[in-house]
Design a protein around this motif. Structure first.
Motif, PDB file in Angstrom:
ATOM      1  N   LEU A 568       0.812  -1.211   0.000  1.00  0.00           N
ATOM      2  CA  LEU A 568       0.000   0.000   0.000  1.00  0.00           C
ATOM      3  C   LEU A 568       0.849   1.267   0.000  1.00  0.00           C
ATOM      4  O   LEU A 568       0.424   2.307  -0.504  1.00  0.00           O
ATOM      5  N   GLN A 569       2.044   1.183   0.583  1.00  0.00           N
ATOM      6  CA  GLN A 569       2.889   2.371   0.703  1.00  0.00           C
ATOM      7  C   GLN A 569       3.837   2.512  -0.489  1.00  0.00           C
ATOM      8  O   GLN A 569       4.265   3.624  -0.809  1.00  0.00           O
ATOM      9  N   ALA A 570       4.174   1.393  -1.129  1.00  0.00           N
ATOM     10  CA  ALA A 570       5.029   1.429  -2.325  1.00  0.00           C
ATOM     11  C   ALA A 570       4.371   0.583  -3.414  1.00  0.00           C
ATOM     12  O   ALA A 570       4.905  -0.440  -3.850  1.00  0.00           O
ATOM     13  N   PRO A 571       3.180   0.986  -3.882  1.00  0.00           N
ATOM     14  CA  PRO A 571       2.386   0.143  -4.783  1.00  0.00           C
ATOM     15  C   PRO A 571       3.004  -0.055  -6.168  1.00  0.00           C
ATOM     16  O   PRO A 571       2.631  -1.007  -6.867  1.00  0.00           O
ATOM     17  N   ASP A 572       3.932   0.800  -6.556  1.00  0.00           N
ATOM     18  CA  ASP A 572       4.573   0.626  -7.861  1.00  0.00           C
ATOM     19  C   ASP A 572       5.830  -0.225  -7.775  1.00  0.00           C
ATOM     20  O   ASP A 572       6.406  -0.578  -8.809  1.00  0.00           O
ATOM     21  N   PHE A 573       6.260  -0.544  -6.564  1.00  0.00           N
ATOM     22  CA  PHE A 573       7.472  -1.343  -6.381  1.00  0.00           C
ATOM     23  C   PHE A 573       7.133  -2.797  -6.071  1.00  0.00           C
ATOM     24  O   PHE A 573       7.638  -3.722  -6.703  1.00  0.00           O
ATOM     25  N   TYR A 574       6.245  -2.996  -5.077  1.00  0.00           N
ATOM     26  CA  TYR A 574       5.840  -4.349  -4.703  1.00  0.00           C
ATOM     27  C   TYR A 574       4.617  -4.742  -5.519  1.00  0.00           C
ATOM     28  O   TYR A 574       3.602  -4.057  -5.506  1.00  0.00           O
ATOM     29  N   LYS A 575       4.716  -5.874  -6.219  1.00  0.00           N
ATOM     30  CA  LYS A 575       3.656  -6.291  -7.137  1.00  0.00           C
ATOM     31  C   LYS A 575       2.745  -7.376  -6.572  1.00  0.00           C
ATOM     32  O   LYS A 575       1.592  -7.498  -6.987  1.00  0.00           O
ATOM     33  N   VAL A 576       3.265  -8.199  -5.643  1.00  0.00           N
ATOM     34  CA  VAL A 576       2.507  -9.329  -5.107  1.00  0.00           C
ATOM     35  C   VAL A 576       2.808  -9.453  -3.616  1.00  0.00           C
ATOM     36  O   VAL A 576       3.963  -9.280  -3.197  1.00  0.00           O
ATOM     37  N   ALA A 577       1.790  -9.750  -2.824  1.00  0.00           N
ATOM     38  CA  ALA A 577       2.006  -9.983  -1.392  1.00  0.00           C
ATOM     39  C   ALA A 577       1.084 -11.079  -0.901  1.00  0.00           C
ATOM     40  O   ALA A 577      -0.061 -11.207  -1.360  1.00  0.00           O
ATOM     41  N   VAL A 578       1.598 -11.872   0.042  1.00  0.00           N
ATOM     42  CA  VAL A 578       0.775 -12.801   0.815  1.00  0.00           C
ATOM     43  C   VAL A 578       0.972 -12.428   2.274  1.00  0.00           C
ATOM     44  O   VAL A 578       2.081 -12.501   2.799  1.00  0.00           O
ATOM     45  N   SER A 579      -0.111 -12.011   2.911  1.00  0.00           N
ATOM     46  CA  SER A 579      -0.063 -11.487   4.272  1.00  0.00           C
ATOM     47  C   SER A 579      -0.924 -12.357   5.172  1.00  0.00           C
ATOM     48  O   SER A 579      -2.142 -12.381   5.023  1.00  0.00           O
ATOM     49  N   SER A 580      -0.282 -13.055   6.095  1.00  0.00           N
ATOM     50  CA  SER A 580      -1.016 -13.992   6.959  1.00  0.00           C
ATOM     51  C   SER A 580      -0.981 -13.551   8.415  1.00  0.00           C
ATOM     52  O   SER A 580       0.028 -13.042   8.897  1.00  0.00           O
ATOM     53  N   GLY A 581      -2.109 -13.742   9.089  1.00  0.00           N
ATOM     54  CA  GLY A 581      -2.206 -13.457  10.522  1.00  0.00           C
ATOM     55  C   GLY A 581      -1.835 -12.038  10.881  1.00  0.00           C
ATOM     56  O   GLY A 581      -1.318 -11.788  11.978  1.00  0.00           O
ATOM     57  N   GLY A 582      -2.079 -11.083   9.995  1.00  0.00           N
ATOM     58  CA  GLY A 582      -1.589  -9.726  10.182  1.00  0.00           C
ATOM     59  C   GLY A 582      -2.351  -8.916  11.212  1.00  0.00           C
ATOM     60  O   GLY A 582      -3.580  -8.983  11.300  1.00  0.00           O
ATOM     61  N   ASN A 583      -1.622  -8.126  11.995  1.00  0.00           N
ATOM     62  CA  ASN A 583      -2.252  -7.158  12.907  1.00  0.00           C
ATOM     63  C   ASN A 583      -2.407  -5.844  12.151  1.00  0.00           C
ATOM     64  O   ASN A 583      -1.780  -4.831  12.451  1.00  0.00           O
ATOM     65  N   HIS A 584      -3.291  -5.868  11.145  1.00  0.00           N
ATOM     66  CA  HIS A 584      -3.440  -4.745  10.228  1.00  0.00           C
ATOM     67  C   HIS A 584      -3.971  -3.489  10.896  1.00  0.00           C
ATOM     68  O   HIS A 584      -3.854  -2.395  10.332  1.00  0.00           O
ATOM     69  N   ASP A 585      -4.558  -3.634  12.061  1.00  0.00           N
ATOM     70  CA  ASP A 585      -5.160  -2.492  12.741  1.00  0.00           C
ATOM     71  C   ASP A 585      -4.916  -2.653  14.233  1.00  0.00           C
ATOM     72  O   ASP A 585      -5.629  -3.398  14.916  1.00  0.00           O
ATOM     73  N   ASN A 586      -3.910  -1.975  14.755  1.00  0.00           N
ATOM     74  CA  ASN A 586      -3.549  -2.148  16.167  1.00  0.00           C
ATOM     75  C   ASN A 586      -4.608  -1.614  17.125  1.00  0.00           C
ATOM     76  O   ASN A 586      -4.503  -1.817  18.335  1.00  0.00           O
ATOM     77  N   ARG A 587      -5.630  -0.972  16.592  1.00  0.00           N
ATOM     78  CA  ARG A 587      -6.736  -0.546  17.462  1.00  0.00           C
ATOM     79  C   ARG A 587      -7.536  -1.737  17.968  1.00  0.00           C
ATOM     80  O   ARG A 587      -8.283  -1.616  18.945  1.00  0.00           O
ATOM     81  N   VAL A 588      -7.416  -2.908  17.289  1.00  0.00           N
ATOM     82  CA  VAL A 588      -8.078  -4.126  17.779  1.00  0.00           C
ATOM     83  C   VAL A 588      -7.043  -5.215  18.030  1.00  0.00           C
ATOM     84  O   VAL A 588      -7.336  -6.400  17.964  1.00  0.00           O
ATOM     85  N   ASN A 589      -5.816  -4.803  18.357  1.00  0.00           N
ATOM     86  CA  ASN A 589      -4.749  -5.747  18.677  1.00  0.00           C
ATOM     87  C   ASN A 589      -4.354  -5.560  20.140  1.00  0.00           C
ATOM     88  O   ASN A 589      -4.835  -4.655  20.818  1.00  0.00           O
ATOM     89  N   HIS A 590      -3.462  -6.408  20.627  1.00  0.00           N
ATOM     90  CA  HIS A 590      -3.054  -6.367  22.029  1.00  0.00           C
ATOM     91  C   HIS A 590      -2.711  -4.956  22.498  1.00  0.00           C
ATOM     92  O   HIS A 590      -1.936  -4.246  21.857  1.00  0.00           O
ATOM     93  N   ALA A 591      -3.221  -4.582  23.657  1.00  0.00           N
ATOM     94  CA  ALA A 591      -2.853  -3.301  24.247  1.00  0.00           C
ATOM     95  C   ALA A 591      -1.345  -3.225  24.472  1.00  0.00           C
ATOM     96  O   ALA A 591      -0.708  -2.199  24.217  1.00  0.00           O
ATOM     97  N   TRP A 592      -0.762  -4.335  24.942  1.00  0.00           N
ATOM     98  CA  TRP A 592       0.674  -4.358  25.251  1.00  0.00           C
ATOM     99  C   TRP A 592       1.517  -3.991  24.041  1.00  0.00           C
ATOM    100  O   TRP A 592       2.406  -3.147  24.122  1.00  0.00           O
ATOM    101  N   TRP A 593       1.241  -4.635  22.911  1.00  0.00           N
ATOM    102  CA  TRP A 593       2.065  -4.452  21.711  1.00  0.00           C
ATOM    103  C   TRP A 593       2.079  -2.985  21.265  1.00  0.00           C
ATOM    104  O   TRP A 593       3.133  -2.370  21.111  1.00  0.00           O
ATOM    105  N   GLY A 594       0.903  -2.433  21.048  1.00  0.00           N
ATOM    106  CA  GLY A 594       0.831  -1.068  20.548  1.00  0.00           C
ATOM    107  C   GLY A 594       1.304  -0.042  21.561  1.00  0.00           C
ATOM    108  O   GLY A 594       2.032   0.897  21.225  1.00  0.00           O
TER     109      GLY A 594
END
Length: 704
Positions: A568-594
């Protein structure tokens, strides 16, 4: 090409982490010290064969171990005393103790209730789904005194935590979908878990409660980190505590007879505080003299300090390098052995050498200067330690050393002949500049199997941005050592498939200076995408076989977040991604981590950090993968991103794995094959073969 790919898939399968045991004989010695003695056993593996070996460090001897000398002496759901006499278990929120000599059981507590129980783990870190899938129960969290007469544990209070919800859509036994509700704090929540400490007498059941305020247990209680321990004379219990966000850490001493608690040392900072270069480290020791050894980054680098009984502080080490781990302390000789990274000019800052220094300060003495990474496993007495030395391209050699660092005897040498015969070659370690043009970044580059320098190859980046670990491999496969993102490492498999693979440790990751890691707090850019793009461009400038028109990226957990962020941040450089188990939104992730690594709500912009904020930028091919029963980085992270991508009218692929928790068991073999297929099809431009991986074995929780 399809038949060739089928063979490549077979080779890649042979290099999966659980298959490497067949290809590396005696990969390392993992010492299991027996009680508080200087005797230990280890499991020696060679192909499908294994043996157990018993070592008497004081005598300098080793021999095959008899079954009773190595076998675990309690049930998996029990916490056994060092002498094996007692075993503590947790039942319906209360503690029970069993006399293993008679089989007699007694109930130790009667007031445990839901979300306020003894010896438990926080719901968010308990691995409840995995344990349920495997039919296992976890032992209670207790710390036994060395003489096996008493133990300390906590009463964990999660009663005020808000709830998280999952649904098991396809229960193995059939029937209706089954909901799972548990307690899970996210950044900004009013409450987190807390722990109160109790000391129990094994014989009488008498308990003494610590007379202090409850201790914060934002994700993992201190006992689970090894942050609670007994003094050598067993007259004190020590523990380390942190506040929310870890701006304040303190060392406490508990009198187990009276419950009185005193603070021996503490530190405060506007940033997050660590007690070692990685989150679970405990570089804190209390000496018999009452002095305290304390690790701190107060100078900007991780170093050792000695707190005298009168409160004065002496810096034992200093400079632009990092103390990694306290190994042993010889109080009679007043000398501490430790590992250090980057101390010698021109050395790799990530590799640990063995050193020593006087407890009164002075010149640091190097014990090893061989350019290898040294992982030390000290005995309870500190008189000996096992040193496993390795590097990404050099198999491990395991030796026994005494408290001065001198070699007592060699234990084992790893043999990787079969691994190399399978086509594996070690990665090349390369230093490039970060996007700022100044900071050194360390990378690993894997050449594809059957490499031809006259060809060009699609590039796959493996990413795990930390901030609690580094990612590029430091050691030979299966040789143990520091926790790194290589725990998710699958680079060798992609090299077997025909990809060039790159791993980059950008700003924000661990094992460097405090500023290097804390950069994430100031920029909000957890993976530092610009660093990764800059690194790949520099690598390709001297390696024209890296095809930067075909760049893909993958990662799991924080790497799942980072791989999508790169798209998403370098869309012209990275062409393919496989993203597993991602904490895409730390607002619903562990309080400790964020809250620890980025900042408390109000200090950090979690809205801008979320991948949903950049959903409009997607251009390439993206496969989002999540376990439906991920009770760690919950699947709602991925579903919220999917919702944002749909609203942005973007095409993407989504794979939800029924019954799978964060480590994707079951269905690990299926999703790994799907990940390979995705890059073969969309980055390599080939049709994947009809191939089925053998089912992965269940996680092995047996010691060593």
């Amino acid at each position: 090409m399809t038949s060739d790919l089928h063979a490549r898939y077979a080779t890649a399968e042979s290099l999966l982490p659980h298959n490497l045991k067949k290809l590396i004989a005696t990969p390392r010695v993992a010492a299991n010290w027996i009680d508080d003695t200087d005797t230990f056993w280890y499991r020696n593996e060679s192909g499908d064969r294994h043996e157990h070996v018993l070592v008497d460090a004081q005598a300098g001897t080793k021999r095959p171990a008899l079954e009773h000398e190595w076998q675990d002496r309690s049930r998996p759901d029990e916490a056994a005393s060092p002498d094996g006499r007692w075993a503590v278990s947790l039942r319906a929120h209360d503690l029970w103790i069993r006399d293993t000599t008679t089989g007699a059981e007694r109930r130790l507590t009667t007031d445990g209730i839901e979300a306020y129980d003894y010896g438990g783990m926080t719901d968010a870190a308990a691995g409840r789904v995995m344990l349920e899938n495997l039919g296992l129960a976890a032992p209670p969290l207790v710390e036994w005194s060395p003489d096996s007469t008493r133990f300390v544990t906590h009463r964990l209070d999660q009663r005020k935590l808000e709830l998280m919800h999952l649904v098991r859509s396809a229960p193995p036994d059939g029937g209706r979908p089954r909901p799972m509700t548990y307690r899970y704090a996210v950044p900004g929540d009013e409450h987190i878990a807390t722990a109160e400490y109790f000391v129990f007498d094994a014989a009488t059941g008498k308990s003494v409660q610590a007379r202090c305020e409850p201790v914060a247990a934002s994700l993992v209680p201190p006992i689970a980190y090894g942050w609670v321990w007994w003094s050598a004379g067993q007259s004190r219990v020590y523990w380390l505590s942190g506040d929310r966000g870890d701006h304040h850490v303190a060392l406490h001493a508990l009198d187990p007879d009276t419950g009185e608690v005193t603070v021996l040392a503490e530190e405060r900072s506007d940033s997050q505080l660590l007690l070692g270069p990685q989150q679970m480290d405990r570089n804190v020791r209390v000496l018999a003299s009452g002095e305290v050894l304390w690790w701190s980054q107060r100078s900007g680098w991780g170093h050792l300090y000695r707190y005298a009984a009168d409160g004065t502080v002496t810096a034992l080490t200093s400079g632009e390098w990092t103390v990694r781990h306290i190994v042993t302390v010889d109080e009679a000789a007043r000398r501490v052995v430790f590992t250090a990274g980057g101390r010698e000019p021109g050395s790799d800052p990530y590799l640990q050498q063995l050193c020593s220094v006087s407890l009164d300060g002075g010149e640091v003495t190097a014990i090893t200067s061989d350019g290898l990474d040294h992982h030390a496993q000290p005995s309870p007495s500190g008189r000996y330690f096992v040193d496993v030395a390795s590097r990404w391209d050099i198999p491990a050699v395991s030796v026994l050393r005494d408290s001065s660092g001198g070699v007592v005897m060699e234990l084992e040498r790893a043999d990787a002949t079969a691994l190399r015969a399978a086509g594996w070659t070690p990665p090349e370690r390369v230093v490039v500049k970060a996007a700022d043009g100044e900071t050194d970044l360390y990378c690993a580059v894997y050449r594809p199997h059957d490499f031809d320098p006259d060809r060009t190859y699609p590039v796959v980046e493996e990413i795990y941005p930390g901030p609690q670990v580094s990612c590029a491999p430091l050691r030979f496969p299966l040789s143990g050592g520091p926790l790194t993102g290589a725990m998710f490492g699958h680079a060798a498999e992609f090299a077997a498939l025909g990809f060039a693979v790159v791993v980059v440790d950008g700003h924000g990751s661990a094992l460097r200076s405090k500023d290097f890691q804390d950069a994430v707090r100031h920029s909000g850019d957890a993976p530092f995408v610009d660093d990764h793009v800059a690194a790949l461009r520099q690598l390709a400038a001297t390696r024209p076989w890296l095809d930067l028109d075909r760049v893909g990226i993958y990662g799991h957990s924080a790497g799942g977040y980072a791989s999508t962020r790169a798209m998403l941040q370098a869309p012209d450089f990275y062409k393919v991604a496989v993203s597993s188990g991602g904490n895409h939104d730390n607002r619903v992730n562990h309080a400790w981590w964020g809250e620890k690594y980025f900042g408390l709500t109000g200090e950090f912009d979690f809205d801008r950090q979320a991948n949903v904020a950049l959903a409009d930028n997607l251009k390439g091919k993206l496969l989002l993968v999540h376990g439906e029963m991920d009770d760690n980085a919950v699947p709602h992270n991925t579903m919220r991103l999917a919702d944002a991508l749909i609203q942005a009218n973007k095409d993407f692929d989504l794979l939800i794995l029924p019954n799978a928790p964060h480590h994707i068991t079951p269905h690990a073999a299926y999703w790994q094959r799907r990940r390979w297929d995705y890059f073969v099809r969309h980055l390599m431009g080939e049709q994947p073969p009809d191939y089925r991986l053998a089912e992965f074995p269940a996680p092995d929780f047996v010691l060593a």
